[in-house]
Write a protein that holds these residues in place. Structure first.
Motif, PDB file in Angstrom:
ATOM      1  N   PHE A 164      -8.239  -3.879 -15.184  1.00 35.21           N
ATOM      2  CA  PHE A 164      -6.932  -2.768 -15.166  1.00 35.21           C
ATOM      3  C   PHE A 164      -5.723  -3.647 -15.011  1.00 35.21           C
ATOM      4  O   PHE A 164      -4.879  -3.627 -16.082  1.00 35.21           O
ATOM      5  N   THR A 209      -7.049   2.842 -17.082  1.00 30.74           N
ATOM      6  CA  THR A 209      -7.290   1.030 -17.846  1.00 30.74           C
ATOM      7  C   THR A 209      -7.690   1.512 -19.670  1.00 30.74           C
ATOM      8  O   THR A 209      -7.619   1.090 -20.296  1.00 30.74           O
ATOM      9  N   SER A 266     -14.166  -4.940  -7.679  1.00 31.06           N
ATOM     10  CA  SER A 266     -13.063  -5.960  -8.140  1.00 31.06           C
ATOM     11  C   SER A 266     -12.926  -5.416  -9.163  1.00 31.06           C
ATOM     12  O   SER A 266     -11.598  -6.437  -9.728  1.00 31.06           O
ATOM     13  N   ARG A 294     -13.059  -3.978 -11.847  1.00 36.99           N
ATOM     14  CA  ARG A 294     -12.452  -2.820 -12.530  1.00 36.99           C
ATOM     15  C   ARG A 294     -11.134  -2.801 -12.117  1.00 36.99           C
ATOM     16  O   ARG A 294      -9.963  -2.456 -12.690  1.00 36.99           O
ATOM     17  N   TYR A 295     -10.648  -3.744 -11.452  1.00 38.36           N
ATOM     18  CA  TYR A 295      -8.842  -3.752 -10.872  1.00 38.36           C
ATOM     19  C   TYR A 295      -8.981  -4.798 -11.475  1.00 38.36           C
ATOM     20  O   TYR A 295      -7.379  -5.135 -12.649  1.00 38.36           O
ATOM     21  N   GLU A 296      -9.951  -6.469 -11.722  1.00 41.67           N
ATOM     22  CA  GLU A 296      -9.408  -7.083 -13.148  1.00 41.67           C
ATOM     23  C   GLU A 296      -8.818  -6.822 -14.584  1.00 41.67           C
ATOM     24  O   GLU A 296      -7.587  -7.007 -14.922  1.00 41.67           O
ATOM     25  N   VAL A 305      -8.952  -2.794  -3.163  1.00 39.87           N
ATOM     26  CA  VAL A 305      -9.751  -3.603  -3.308  1.00 39.87           C
ATOM     27  C   VAL A 305     -10.030  -5.256  -2.462  1.00 39.87           C
ATOM     28  O   VAL A 305     -10.785  -5.582  -2.638  1.00 39.87           O
ATOM     29  N   SER A 313      -3.757  -1.751  -3.799  1.00 42.14           N
ATOM     30  CA  SER A 313      -4.657  -2.942  -3.566  1.00 42.14           C
ATOM     31  C   SER A 313      -5.656  -2.901  -2.756  1.00 42.14           C
ATOM     32  O   SER A 313      -6.337  -4.020  -3.125  1.00 42.14           O
ATOM     33  N   LEU A 328      -8.551   4.035 -11.112  1.00 42.51           N
ATOM     34  CA  LEU A 328      -8.167   2.909 -12.205  1.00 42.51           C
ATOM     35  C   LEU A 328      -8.805   2.649 -13.527  1.00 42.51           C
ATOM     36  O   LEU A 328      -7.937   2.151 -14.090  1.00 42.51           O
ATOM     37  N   LYS A 338      -0.861  -0.213  -8.147  1.00 44.68           N
ATOM     38  CA  LYS A 338      -0.512  -1.238  -7.243  1.00 44.68           C
ATOM     39  C   LYS A 338      -0.400  -1.298  -5.954  1.00 44.68           C
ATOM     40  O   LYS A 338      -0.661  -2.332  -4.953  1.00 44.68           O
ATOM     41  N   TYR A 348     -10.091   5.452  -5.970  1.00 43.35           N
ATOM     42  CA  TYR A 348      -9.440   4.622  -6.136  1.00 43.35           C
ATOM     43  C   TYR A 348     -10.023   3.910  -7.855  1.00 43.35           C
ATOM     44  O   TYR A 348      -9.254   3.867  -8.276  1.00 43.35           O
ATOM     45  N   MET A 349     -11.309   3.627  -7.420  1.00 39.80           N
ATOM     46  CA  MET A 349     -12.486   3.233  -8.601  1.00 39.80           C
ATOM     47  C   MET A 349     -11.918   4.130  -9.551  1.00 39.80           C
ATOM     48  O   MET A 349     -11.565   3.486 -10.678  1.00 39.80           O
TER      49      MET A 349
END
Length: 344
Positions: free
Chosen positions: A155, A304, A149, A151-153, A184, A181, A300, A178, A296-297
């Motif tokens: 990004f 990033t 979560s 790591r996506y934020e 996530v 997602s 990202l 995206k 996926y992480m």
């Protein structure tokens, strides 16, 4: 180095020291003192801000295994002359030392399914053997290390505040990331699900963190810096990310990126031979998801960093982290293509 050796009751004129291994985080040496051999490491404090937490966790595991007396092979740290598990040299840093396991070796690249099986079995055995430890007693050595979560934020934040030119140039890959997602979303559900348990988790299950004997059977896992409370998807996912594909995250020819089914089955067989009775039914249903989660992480994180001008990983050439991000995105897509086969 003379202060370090003195801290372990050794003399520089009686020892030989040489750099050792291929690790990128800590500086590692092999140290010979007569017939004795040791592995000496200096902890990278740019990565591990609280080395004492590492020492605490290793000492906790060491004590637990000695008291249980279950025969698990564990490489205990060499104590300093003061009886500590780690040596602190003022103005220099933290060091730790382990006996060199005679007859053992490690490998850097998985070359056959049997190696994947042996490694998965060792990481599963590690977690199962330590199932009696309360995870609350472990210290966090890398906060939010596998928090998808977050790591996506990060990004999304990079899309707002990162390099505008790089954002524009990489729009198609950003869009592709995206579209995945939902991975996530699944992670957020996992964190709320009581059927997912926090366990003693290694968090860095690359093949080089397993010792093998002369018959290429797994002996034990090593490099416990990242041992913390965690979900099984961290360990299984990292094995999938680093064992399934014949090329690494550095590969620029994406046509060479593929998922080897026999390696996937080897990971599953080895890990579940140890963890079958530990994992819940819900967790077992998410075995395939573990690979999606970790790949996926990492995609990202590379993307990033590229958008943030390579502040974290650095870059050996222009667009290095963008290549890595595309590499991992391709691996994610190759894994998804085999979902029906592998989950069946």
């Amino acid at each position: 180095m003379d202060k370090v050796l003195a801290g372990y009751g050794l003399r520089e004129d009686q020892c030989s020291i040489a750099s050792f291994g291929s690790g990128l985080i800590n500086h590692t040496w092999v140290l010979c003192n007569g017939d004795e051999q040791f592995i000496l490491q200096k902890v990278n404090q740019n990565v591990f801000r609280q080395p004492e937490a590492i020492a605490w966790n290793i000492a906790l595991i060491d004590t637990y295994l000695k008291n249980r007396g279950n025969g698990y092979f564990f490489v205990s740290p060499v104590k300093t002359v003061s009886g500590d598990a780690m040596l602190h040299i003022e103005g220099d840093g933290y060091y730790r030392m382990f006996p060199f396991v005679k007859g053992s070796h490690s490998i850097d690249v998985v070359e056959e399914p049997q190696q994947a099986y042996e490694a998965a079995k060792q990481f599963g055995r590690f977690t199962r053997t330590l199932s009696g430890i309360s995870v609350d007693s472990l210290k966090i050595t890398l906060p939010s290390f596998h928090d998808l979560s977050l790591r996506y934020e990060q990004f999304l934040e990079a899309l707002e505040q990162g390099n505008p030119q790089r954002i524009a140039e990489t729009a198609s890959v950003i869009h592709a990331l995206k579209t995945h997602s939902t991975i996530v979303d699944q992670f957020r559900e996992i964190r709320k699900d009581p059927d997912f348990k926090q366990r003693v988790t290694h968090h860095d299950t690359k093949i080089s963190n397993v010792l093998f004997d002369k018959q290429n059977k797994g002996l034990c896992v090593i490099d416990l810096d990242t041992v913390m409370p965690g979900y099984f998807i961290s360990d299984v996912g990292d094995m999938m990310r680093t064992y399934l594909c014949p090329v690494s995250e550095e590969e620029r020819d994406f046509s060479r990126i593929l998922v080897r089914e026999d390696y996937y089955n080897a990971i599953m067989r080895g890990y579940l031979e140890e963890m079958q009775g530990e994992l819940t039914v819900t967790e077992k249903k998410h075995f395939f998801y573990a690979g999606l989660f970790m790949i996926y992480m990492q995609a990202l994180r590379f993307m990033t960093d590229h958008l943030n001008d390579d502040q974290y990983y650095g870059a050996k050439y222009e667009g290095h982290n963008f290549v890595r991000a595309q590499n991992q995105l391709t691996l994610l897509e190759r894994l998804l293509e085999k979902r029906t086969i592998l989950e069946g």
